[in-house]
Structures are given as C-alpha cells and as structure tokens.
Write a protein that holds these residues in place. Structure first.
Motif, PDB file in Angstrom:
ATOM      1  N   LEU A   1       0.921  -1.256   0.000  1.00  0.00           N
ATOM      2  CA  LEU A   1      -0.084  -0.076  -0.100  1.00  0.00           C
ATOM      3  C   LEU A   1       0.988   1.303   0.034  1.00  0.00           C
ATOM      4  O   LEU A   1       0.779   2.409  -0.902  1.00  0.00           O
ATOM      5  CB  LEU A   1      -0.812   0.114   1.138  1.00  0.00           C
ATOM      6  N   ILE A   2       2.100   1.280   0.890  1.00  0.00           N
ATOM      7  CA  ILE A   2       2.769   2.451   0.711  1.00  0.00           C
ATOM      8  C   ILE A   2       3.325   2.566  -0.481  1.00  0.00           C
ATOM      9  O   ILE A   2       3.640   3.792  -0.940  1.00  0.00           O
ATOM     10  CB  ILE A   2       3.950   2.228   1.732  1.00  0.00           C
ATOM     11  N   GLY A   3       3.872   1.499  -1.192  1.00  0.00           N
ATOM     12  CA  GLY A   3       4.309   1.518  -2.546  1.00  0.00           C
ATOM     13  C   GLY A   3       3.434   2.212  -3.673  1.00  0.00           C
ATOM     14  O   GLY A   3       3.902   2.976  -4.527  1.00  0.00           O
ATOM     15  N   LEU A   4       2.104   1.687  -3.405  1.00  0.00           N
ATOM     16  CA  LEU A   4       1.204   2.155  -4.423  1.00  0.00           C
ATOM     17  C   LEU A   4       0.865   3.741  -4.058  1.00  0.00           C
ATOM     18  O   LEU A   4       0.622   4.769  -5.052  1.00  0.00           O
ATOM     19  CB  LEU A   4      -0.333   1.666  -4.103  1.00  0.00           C
TER      20      LEU A   4
ATOM     21  N   LEU B   1      11.372  -5.338  -0.013  1.00  0.00           N
ATOM     22  CA  LEU B   1      10.033  -5.213  -0.483  1.00  0.00           C
ATOM     23  C   LEU B   1       9.583  -3.837  -0.425  1.00  0.00           C
ATOM     24  O   LEU B   1       9.154  -3.516  -1.707  1.00  0.00           O
ATOM     25  CB  LEU B   1       8.993  -6.073   0.242  1.00  0.00           C
ATOM     26  N   LEU B   2       9.780  -2.912   0.797  1.00  0.00           N
ATOM     27  CA  LEU B   2       9.303  -1.706   0.823  1.00  0.00           C
ATOM     28  C   LEU B   2      10.276  -0.788  -0.245  1.00  0.00           C
ATOM     29  O   LEU B   2       9.650   0.153  -0.850  1.00  0.00           O
ATOM     30  CB  LEU B   2       9.708  -1.371   2.131  1.00  0.00           C
ATOM     31  N   THR B   3      11.429  -1.248  -0.482  1.00  0.00           N
ATOM     32  CA  THR B   3      12.399  -0.605  -1.385  1.00  0.00           C
ATOM     33  C   THR B   3      11.941  -0.723  -2.518  1.00  0.00           C
ATOM     34  O   THR B   3      11.905   0.439  -3.500  1.00  0.00           O
ATOM     35  CB  THR B   3      13.950  -1.080  -1.108  1.00  0.00           C
ATOM     36  N   LEU B   4      11.810  -1.770  -2.831  1.00  0.00           N
ATOM     37  CA  LEU B   4      10.821  -2.017  -4.307  1.00  0.00           C
ATOM     38  C   LEU B   4       9.842  -1.539  -4.551  1.00  0.00           C
ATOM     39  O   LEU B   4       9.853  -0.970  -5.615  1.00  0.00           O
ATOM     40  CB  LEU B   4      10.917  -3.725  -4.298  1.00  0.00           C
ATOM     41  N   THR B   5       8.849  -1.419  -3.803  1.00  0.00           N
ATOM     42  CA  THR B   5       7.522  -0.893  -4.107  1.00  0.00           C
ATOM     43  C   THR B   5       7.631   0.566  -4.165  1.00  0.00           C
ATOM     44  O   THR B   5       7.013   1.222  -4.946  1.00  0.00           O
ATOM     45  CB  THR B   5       6.389  -1.456  -2.927  1.00  0.00           C
ATOM     46  N   LEU B   6       8.393   1.129  -3.169  1.00  0.00           N
ATOM     47  CA  LEU B   6       8.500   2.564  -3.362  1.00  0.00           C
ATOM     48  C   LEU B   6       9.133   3.044  -4.569  1.00  0.00           C
ATOM     49  O   LEU B   6       8.841   4.164  -5.009  1.00  0.00           O
ATOM     50  CB  LEU B   6       9.009   3.068  -2.069  1.00  0.00           C
TER      51      LEU B   6
END
Length: 484
Positions: free
Chosen positions: A392-395, A423-428
């Motif tokens: 959700l943060i990435g979106l 994962l957070l690094t990827l999505t952001l």
C-alpha cells in the motif's frame, strides 16, 4: 496538485521516534513529551499545511517552493524546543533536531558530489555524445524502444533518475519527430525503466540512499532486487512492444567531439562511487565522506587540465582582458573558466529542490517528534501484515515522493525482516511509475515531450504498469524467499 498529495501522504504517515544522535547528557527517551493535543502541536501542523499549500501554488504565485518549507521547519522546531525548555528538557529536543540535521547533511553532500560530476560530464558533452551515437545508428522504432529502455535501466542505477530519463527522452524525441505514438510509448517505457533501475542500487535514488545510509541494508544486499526490478520493466515493455511502429525514422545527425579529459572524468566518477562504498563498508564512515574525497579528485583533475592545456592558457586570456583583447577571446576565457570550475558546477545544482527537501525532512521530523498519528504506525505494521502495508505504501508513491515516504517509514522503526525492507524499497521505487506525475523522470518528460507524452497517454497503460508492479512483488517473494 502533486504537493497536495505530498501533504496528505506525509501527514498520514508521520510517527514519533526519530533516530536522533545519542548524547550522554540527554535524559532518557521515555521523557519525550506527547504534544499531539498541545497548542504547539496544533500550531506546527497548521504551519506545515500552509507551507505545503504555498509550495503547491508555486506556479501561480511564482514563490519558490523552498521558501515556505524552510520557514515552516524553523517555526516547528522553534516551538518544540520552546515547550521542552519550559519543562527543563530542551536538550532532548535539541538532540533530536541535530540527529535530523545530520541525516540531511549526509544526504546533501552525497547528492551534491554526484550532481557536480554529472554537471561536469554534461559540460564535457558526454551525454550529448551518447544521444547522437544512438540517433546515428538509424535503428527501427522498436529496436530503439528496447535499447533506450535497457540503457536507462542500467544508467539509472548510478545516475539520478531525472538526468537519466531526460537523456533518453532527448533521444526518443529527436528520432520520433514524425511519430508521436513512438515518443509517447518510449517515454512511458523510459519512466518505468528508470524507476526500476534506480530501485536495485543504493545509488539509484533518495529512498534507496536513505535505507543504505541508515544501515538497514548493506550495499550488496540491494542487488537482490535486480531480478524483480527487471521483471517490473519487462512486463509493461512487452505489452507496449506490439503497439510500436515497425518502420525506421529518418534522422540527420552530427558528430560530437569530446573535449580533452571527458573520458577521464567518467573514470573519476566511478572511482568516487567506489570510494563511497569503501568508506561505508570498510571504514564504517558515512558514504558522503567517500564522495567528498572523490570531489577533491575532480578538483585536482580540473587543476591539471588548466595547467596542461595545449591551447592558449586561461592566464594568457585573462591577461588579454587588460591589453585590448577582442570580445571573442573574453568569451572563450569565460567559457573555459566555467568548464574547469568545480564551484560553478556546484552552483548549478537544483538548490530550490534541495532546500525544499530540507524543509520537508525537518518539518516531518518535527511533526513526528511531536507524536502525531502514532496509531497509523501501529495500524500499518501492527493490525495489517507488513507485506500489505509495504504494498500500500508503494502504491501511494504514485502520488507522494518516495524519498519522503521512505523517511517517514524509517522513523517508524518497524520490526520487520530484511525481505520486507527489500519489498518496501522495491515498491517505493517502482510505484512511482504508475502515474506520469509519480516520479521525477515522469514529470521531466512531461515537459520535454510536451504534447506527445501526457498524463492521459500514460494512464492508458496503467493496467500493464500495475501488472508489472505486482509481478515484481511476486518474483521478489520467489527469488528472495530466504530473506523473510
């Protein structure tokens, strides 16, 4: 509109617990005050809202966005320290401010050196040479689509996304003068590839630099994201491939001659990056220390070029100023002096954006230290699963700057495994590709390819980009299962 999203996103993710520097004279963190229902808290929140609105209206008011943000951050911390001073705990707040300031300064120095090298390479016509080399090949639209995509994917891992995106954008605009459809699709591809390439390297963007700088992930650990990032780029690119024109563009090109020292500056930039990594990994010093050492190499190299020039020396041209030299000589002297002046290149940095980011970081740090929306942190990484929270943060990075979001999450200090940080690094990193306004490369190309690459043309391919987003997440869980 983008700054409104900045406001909504950052305020919604602010939490206390900023990582301020340890100080033996400081009282324990348990004495931190909760000012969320205090006048100081309400005042600080109002000031930040007004500052973001003023930044949002920059195009209307012609007031540079850094000015309100700098004032807001100063007012917020002045109020915080004043309240703590009344309680006899001002050293606690001062230590928190210094911790945030140190974080910003390390980031600033790193970016300053990197952009100074890029400005030097631009003056040496290195990027222009790459552009004309690509154009001169007379490749088909489809082949050029893939070549520019792969090139910017790798270039953006060491060069800031905006520079890499605009470089390749100049290529597609030059060859696609007679094919607006190609320009539109190629620009979408460049935005996606740039954001994906910048996500598997700690040097690729501010968000990855934050994670590396805080010691959350080691330098080499970022490269575990290479395959997921590659998938994120390839999925929408394959979908767009079949919509590309099949013919070849007719383009006239000119030869670009690199000036003396151009190739050696590229080598020195590589050495500088290596020094930054070595200082961090081997000496446990901030990466910015290695970057500053690399800046000294550039200064010495410019001094060497100045002293060993084969043409008329700058000293002779400056002497001509007092001996009746014509204007052309003076122009040459001024141009060559600027080309070999590091401080001139530092002065050309986008200081308004860098100062805006200072105001945003310090303002967010202040609001987080006040204690606003601590419940959001517990909801994201408590009530929700870390995977869902990171997705959700990435979106949301399609609307909110990913560096700001990463800084907000880091202040939460969530207890999550390495795989979730990856994962957070990827999505952001790749989430900004969902919209044209979601990243600096997208915004830059909207201006560079105005009328051909638009917000709506990017939106048409949103399903394909979204598919690439979730495909990358799935591949990450598959290839990096051992990190969870």
């Amino acid at each position: 509109m983008r700054y409104l999203f900045y406001l909504l996103g950052t305020v919604g993710l602010l939490v206390p617990g900023l990582g301020y520097a340890e100080d033996e004279a400081v009282t324990p963190a348990v004495q931190q005050l909760d000012l969320t229902h205090h006048w100081a808290g309400y005042f600080s929140l109002a000031v930040m809202v007004v500052a973001y609105i003023a930044a949002m209206l920059e195009d209307v008011t012609e007031l540079r966005k850094s000015k309100p943000m700098l004032l807001a951050s100063a007012l917020i911390w002045a109020v915080i320290v004043t309240v703590y001073q009344q309680q006899g705990q001002n050293q606690l707040a001062i230590a928190a401010f210094r911790g945030n300031l140190q974080t910003y300064m390390e980031l600033l120095l790193f970016i300053m050196v990197s952009m100074t090298y890029l400005n030097a390479m631009e003056d040496m016509r290195i990027f222009e040479a790459i552009k004309f080399w690509l154009v001169s090949k007379h490749w088909s639209y489809r082949r050029l689509f893939w070549i520019t995509g792969f090139m910017v994917f790798f270039i953006s891992s060491v060069v800031n996304g905006l520079t890499a995106g605009l470089l390749m954008g100049a290529v597609v605009v030059a060859v696609g003068r007679d094919s607006p459809k190609f320009v539109s699709l190629a620009c979408i591809n460049i935005v996606i590839a740039t954001n994906a390439g910048g996500s598997f390297s700690p040097l690729g963007g501010i968000s990855t630099l934050f994670v590396w700088q805080y010691g959350i992930l080691g330098f080499l650990q970022f490269f575990k994201l290479f395959v997921p990032c590659l998938v994120n780029f390839l999925v929408p690119a394959l979908a767009m491939h079949f919509a590309l024109p099949k013919d070849k563009p007719a383009v006239e090109t000119e030869r670009v001659v690199l000036p003396r020292g151009a190739k050696r500056i590229i080598f020195l930039f590589g050495v500088t990056i290596a020094l930054a990594v070595a200082f961090d990994v081997k000496l446990r010093l901030p990466a910015a220390a290695g970057m500053m050492a690399g800046l000294s190499l550039l200064q010495f190299f410019f001094f060497y070029l100045h002293k060993t020039s084969n043409s008329r020396s700058l000293r002779q041209l400056e002497y001509d100023l007092f001996s009746g030299a014509d204007v052309s000589d003076l122009d040459i002297a001024d141009a060559r002096a600027k080309k070999l002046d590091v401080f001139e290149k530092v002065g050309r940095l986008e200081w308004d954006t860098l100062l805006f980011f200072y105001g945003a970081m310090m303002g967010i740090g202040g609001l987080g230290y006040i204690g606003y929306l601590d419940a959001v942190s517990h909801m994201l990484y408590g009530q929700l699963s870390p995977t869902l929270a990171n997705i959700l943060i990435g979106l949301s990075s399609a609307f909110v700057d990913n560096g700001t979001l990463m800084f907000a999450v880091i202040t939460m200090q969530p207890d999550i495994p390495q795989g979730q940080w990856l994962l957070l690094t990827l999505t952001l990193g790749v989430g900004g590709s969902l919209l044209a306004i979601g990243s600096a490369p997208g915004i830059g190309l909207l201006g560079q390819a105005k009328g051909q690459y638009t917000f709506s043309s990017h939106m048409k391919w949103l399903p394909a980009v979204l598919l690439g987003y979730f495909a990358a997440i799935g591949v990450h869980f598959l290839v990096n299962a051992g990190s969870f």
